[in-house]
Design an enzyme around this catalytic site. Sequence first.
Site, PDB file in Angstrom:
ATOM      1  N   TYR A   1      -9.564 -21.610 -30.712  1.00 46.41           N
ATOM      2  CA  TYR A   1      -9.494 -20.516 -31.687  1.00 46.41           C
ATOM      3  C   TYR A   1      -8.053 -20.280 -32.066  1.00 46.41           C
ATOM      4  O   TYR A   1      -7.192 -20.089 -31.198  1.00 46.41           O
ATOM      5  CB  TYR A   1     -10.096 -19.271 -31.019  1.00 46.41           C
ATOM      6  CG  TYR A   1     -10.220 -18.070 -31.900  1.00 46.41           C
ATOM      7  CD1 TYR A   1     -10.821 -18.135 -33.152  1.00 46.41           C
ATOM      8  CD2 TYR A   1      -9.753 -16.817 -31.469  1.00 46.41           C
ATOM      9  CE1 TYR A   1     -10.949 -17.015 -33.949  1.00 46.41           C
ATOM     10  CE2 TYR A   1      -9.886 -15.689 -32.250  1.00 46.41           C
ATOM     11  CZ  TYR A   1     -10.482 -15.784 -33.501  1.00 46.41           C
ATOM     12  OH  TYR A   1     -10.614 -14.665 -34.273  1.00 46.41           O
TER      13      TYR A   1
ATOM     14  N   GLY B   1     -51.170   3.468 -26.326  1.00 47.10           N
ATOM     15  CA  GLY B   1     -49.839   2.845 -26.393  1.00 47.10           C
ATOM     16  C   GLY B   1     -48.995   3.053 -25.157  1.00 47.10           C
ATOM     17  O   GLY B   1     -48.010   2.345 -24.951  1.00 47.10           O
TER      18      GLY B   1
ATOM     19  N   ASN C   1     -13.709 -36.434 -16.286  1.00 42.18           N
ATOM     20  CA  ASN C   1     -13.327 -35.506 -15.226  1.00 42.18           C
ATOM     21  C   ASN C   1     -12.324 -34.513 -15.787  1.00 42.18           C
ATOM     22  O   ASN C   1     -11.260 -34.912 -16.269  1.00 42.18           O
ATOM     23  CB  ASN C   1     -12.721 -36.254 -14.047  1.00 42.18           C
ATOM     24  CG  ASN C   1     -12.490 -35.297 -12.879  1.00 42.18           C
ATOM     25  OD1 ASN C   1     -13.369 -35.084 -12.053  1.00 42.18           O
ATOM     26  ND2 ASN C   1     -11.314 -34.691 -12.851  1.00 42.18           N
TER      27      ASN C   1
ATOM     28  N   ASN D   1     -46.082   8.667 -18.195  1.00 40.50           N
ATOM     29  CA  ASN D   1     -45.725   9.995 -18.709  1.00 40.50           C
ATOM     30  C   ASN D   1     -44.280  10.350 -18.420  1.00 40.50           C
ATOM     31  O   ASN D   1     -43.683  11.156 -19.103  1.00 40.50           O
ATOM     32  CB  ASN D   1     -46.642  11.061 -18.098  1.00 40.50           C
ATOM     33  CG  ASN D   1     -48.061  10.905 -18.581  1.00 40.50           C
ATOM     34  OD1 ASN D   1     -48.304  10.823 -19.791  1.00 40.50           O
ATOM     35  ND2 ASN D   1     -49.005  10.824 -17.668  1.00 40.50           N
TER      36      ASN D   1
ATOM     37  N   ARG E   1     -42.240  14.486 -21.203  1.00 44.48           N
ATOM     38  CA  ARG E   1     -41.747  14.330 -19.825  1.00 44.48           C
ATOM     39  C   ARG E   1     -40.849  13.119 -19.613  1.00 44.48           C
ATOM     40  O   ARG E   1     -40.256  12.949 -18.556  1.00 44.48           O
ATOM     41  CB  ARG E   1     -42.940  14.290 -18.854  1.00 44.48           C
ATOM     42  CG  ARG E   1     -43.533  15.659 -18.606  1.00 44.48           C
ATOM     43  CD  ARG E   1     -44.848  15.566 -17.863  1.00 44.48           C
ATOM     44  NE  ARG E   1     -45.922  15.116 -18.747  1.00 44.48           N
ATOM     45  CZ  ARG E   1     -47.129  14.737 -18.318  1.00 44.48           C
ATOM     46  NH1 ARG E   1     -47.390  14.709 -17.025  1.00 44.48           N
ATOM     47  NH2 ARG E   1     -48.048  14.361 -19.177  1.00 44.48           N
TER      48      ARG E   1
ATOM     49  N   ALA F   1      -1.223 -34.009 -15.432  1.00 44.64           N
ATOM     50  CA  ALA F   1      -1.392 -32.564 -15.219  1.00 44.64           C
ATOM     51  C   ALA F   1      -0.386 -31.764 -16.025  1.00 44.64           C
ATOM     52  O   ALA F   1       0.721 -32.218 -16.307  1.00 44.64           O
ATOM     53  CB  ALA F   1      -1.225 -32.250 -13.736  1.00 44.64           C
TER      54      ALA F   1
ATOM     55  N   ALA G   1      -8.806 -28.886 -12.756  1.00 45.16           N
ATOM     56  CA  ALA G   1      -8.846 -27.423 -12.624  1.00 45.16           C
ATOM     57  C   ALA G   1      -7.968 -26.752 -13.669  1.00 45.16           C
ATOM     58  O   ALA G   1      -6.879 -27.240 -13.990  1.00 45.16           O
ATOM     59  CB  ALA G   1      -8.377 -27.032 -11.232  1.00 45.16           C
TER      60      ALA G   1
HETATM   61  C1  UD1 Z   1     -57.006  12.065 -22.226  1.00 45.43           C
HETATM   62  C2  UD1 Z   1     -58.527  12.276 -22.177  1.00 45.43           C
HETATM   63  C3  UD1 Z   1     -58.931  12.465 -20.726  1.00 45.43           C
HETATM   64  C4  UD1 Z   1     -58.508  11.262 -19.903  1.00 45.43           C
HETATM   65  C5  UD1 Z   1     -57.007  11.011 -20.062  1.00 45.43           C
HETATM   66  C6  UD1 Z   1     -56.633   9.703 -19.414  1.00 45.43           C
HETATM   67  C7  UD1 Z   1     -59.153  13.381 -24.236  1.00 45.43           C
HETATM   68  C8  UD1 Z   1     -59.500  14.671 -24.880  1.00 45.43           C
HETATM   69  N1  UD1 Z   1     -58.850  13.442 -22.937  1.00 45.43           N
HETATM   70  O1  UD1 Z   1     -56.438  13.269 -21.772  1.00 45.43           O
HETATM   71  O2  UD1 Z   1     -60.325  12.622 -20.635  1.00 45.43           O
HETATM   72  O3  UD1 Z   1     -58.855  11.458 -18.542  1.00 45.43           O
HETATM   73  O4  UD1 Z   1     -56.646  10.934 -21.440  1.00 45.43           O
HETATM   74  O5  UD1 Z   1     -55.250   9.563 -19.414  1.00 45.43           O
HETATM   75  O6  UD1 Z   1     -59.181  12.353 -24.884  1.00 45.43           O
HETATM   76  N2  UD1 Z   1     -52.678  11.014 -28.690  1.00 45.43           N
HETATM   77  C9  UD1 Z   1     -52.482  10.815 -30.034  1.00 45.43           C
HETATM   78  N3  UD1 Z   1     -52.724  11.845 -30.885  1.00 45.43           N
HETATM   79  C10 UD1 Z   1     -53.151  13.058 -30.476  1.00 45.43           C
HETATM   80  C11 UD1 Z   1     -53.331  13.257 -29.088  1.00 45.43           C
HETATM   81  C12 UD1 Z   1     -53.098  12.210 -28.214  1.00 45.43           C
HETATM   82  O7  UD1 Z   1     -52.092   9.736 -30.466  1.00 45.43           O
HETATM   83  O8  UD1 Z   1     -53.350  13.930 -31.319  1.00 45.43           O
HETATM   84  C13 UD1 Z   1     -52.418   9.893 -27.755  1.00 45.43           C
HETATM   85  C14 UD1 Z   1     -51.265  10.212 -26.823  1.00 45.43           C
HETATM   86  O9  UD1 Z   1     -50.064   9.677 -27.348  1.00 45.43           O
HETATM   87  C15 UD1 Z   1     -51.659   9.485 -25.553  1.00 45.43           C
HETATM   88  C16 UD1 Z   1     -53.184   9.484 -25.596  1.00 45.43           C
HETATM   89  O10 UD1 Z   1     -53.545   9.736 -26.935  1.00 45.43           O
HETATM   90  O11 UD1 Z   1     -51.250   8.162 -25.551  1.00 45.43           O
HETATM   91  C17 UD1 Z   1     -53.806  10.478 -24.662  1.00 45.43           C
HETATM   92  O12 UD1 Z   1     -53.397  11.767 -25.045  1.00 45.43           O
HETATM   93  P1  UD1 Z   1     -53.107  12.888 -23.992  1.00 45.43           P
HETATM   94  O13 UD1 Z   1     -52.757  14.122 -24.696  1.00 45.43           O
HETATM   95  O14 UD1 Z   1     -52.163  12.392 -22.945  1.00 45.43           O
HETATM   96  O15 UD1 Z   1     -54.539  13.072 -23.341  1.00 45.43           O
HETATM   97  P2  UD1 Z   1     -54.868  13.661 -21.939  1.00 45.43           P
HETATM   98  O16 UD1 Z   1     -54.793  15.146 -22.025  1.00 45.43           O
HETATM   99  O17 UD1 Z   1     -54.099  12.995 -20.892  1.00 45.43           O
HETATM  100 CA    CA Z   2     -52.251  11.524 -20.699  1.00 41.44          CA
END
Ligand code: UD1
Ligand code: CA
Length: 453
Positions: free
Chosen positions: A384, A101, A374, A224, A15, A420, A377
């Site tokens: 250079y 992250g 001083n 997001n 997104r 000047a 202007a």
């Molecule tokens: C997750 C939680 C949900 C919580 C929400 C809060 C789970 C199953 N669900 O849902 O309960 O309310 O976060 O925002 O944990 N990521 C990886 N590898 C993967 C999947 C995800 O690194 O395989 C990272 C994504 O980059 C992201 C974070 O984990 O930063 C969360 O993943 P996302 O898919 O957004 O989880 P949600 O469905 O939002």
């Molecule tokens: Ca999320």
Amino acid sequence: MSLSVVILAAGKGTRMKSSLPKVLHKLASKPLLGHVYDTAKSLGAEEVVIVYGHGGEQVLKTCEHIDAKWVEQKEQLGTGHAVQQALNVVNLKNDVLVLYGDVPLTKEQSLRQLLEDFENKIALMTVKLENPTGYGRIIRNNHDKVVGIVEQKDANDEQKHIDEVNTGILAAKGNMLKKYLDQIDNNNAQGEYYLTDVFALAANDDVEIITSHPAACYEVEGVNNRLQLATLERIHQRNIADELMTNGVTLADPDRLDVRGNVNISNDVYIDVNVILEGNVTIGSGSSIGANCVISDSIIGDNVFVKPNCVFENAIVDNDVDIGPFARLRPDTHLHKGARVGNFVEIKKASIGEGSKVNHLSYIGDTEMGKNVNIGAGTITCNYDGANKHKTIIKDNVFVGSDTQLVAPVTIGENVTIGAGATITKDTEDDVLVISRSPQKSIKGWDRPKKNK
Ligand code: UD1
Ligand code: CA
């Protein structure tokens, strides 16, 4: 107990509609991932493990300087799968904290509270939301104990009404987390390995799940899309502004200052609207920064008066200096005490001595200027020659008349006066008047050209 922090950063961030991986998008000029890493470090983490995936090469390249263990998650099979990858390299005897992250503004204080006491327990950060749609819901039993988390897509109608949601942030002993992660499957609506499934498994084993809440909701908000990024940027900026004001800085409008770096601003500094401070900026007591100034990596002393629309980059400004409006200080400029730099003046790699003045429309580059000089202007140091840069030395008490060119390399002796309109190509002795212009002539009876009929 030693702490290992796992940061999940493998997601694509569809997104964002960007070729840049989501965690590299910047908040206050720093990648989102950098904010989370700094938070981990502020907690005294012994090791930081970052799970990366989408845009892997780009992430690694941009974050070269980050001292972490990098673990690639080749396929994004779910948050549980991501943490499993991390646990392959984590010291399992440690406490493990899971962060995200793309959640940049979690405060150290809220995390310390979460980490307070979870010996043999699992600590979970939850939050109550007016609109919980999309989040995992916290399931509690009759005794108010957490017994599981149900994802939005797996929730029944009753569960969808629960307003306490999972922030995703949790802490547990490495060994315990591994034990329950080894038992999860992907039998759910999304066919993913859910990190959240560890809670029901742990609760079944009578492991207590303790919850804590962040001081503010924005601390657990993720990015997001670019709207959310902008929202968090404004919150972050306002927090910085509030802290500055609390410490005795006056801001004309706290919503019109942007700080993108580390600033050290003394009390009784006044900052007018639309100012941007970047990198490492220090401003001494009693100084004032005019509207629309952009100041990067500079040190400004006490009682410095900067008028509107100035741009500083890598400059040192000593006490009691006046600058602007519309002055540009380029790298390696040093303005000594009481100096004055006026409008439409550009200074680069130059030292302007105590009490010296460059008031109007000048370019001073590669120059060493003494005290009480001083500069008239329109004076230009011609530093250079098309191939190399050369130095101009102007000694104490020199007076340079307007519209003078100083062709470097050249040295102007002490107490010299330059008439000047001079073009100075040779070094001068001390205490002389230097004139370099053709004598003025008046021609009588001269007719102006007339238009041909
Ligand atoms: C997750 C939680 C949900 C919580 C929400 C809060 C789970 C199953 N669900 O849902 O309960 O309310 O976060 O925002 O944990 N990521 C990886 N590898 C993967 C999947 C995800 O690194 O395989 C990272 C994504 O980059 C992201 C974070 O984990 O930063 C969360 O993943 P996302 O898919 O957004 O989880 P949600 O469905 O939002
Ligand atoms: Ca999320």
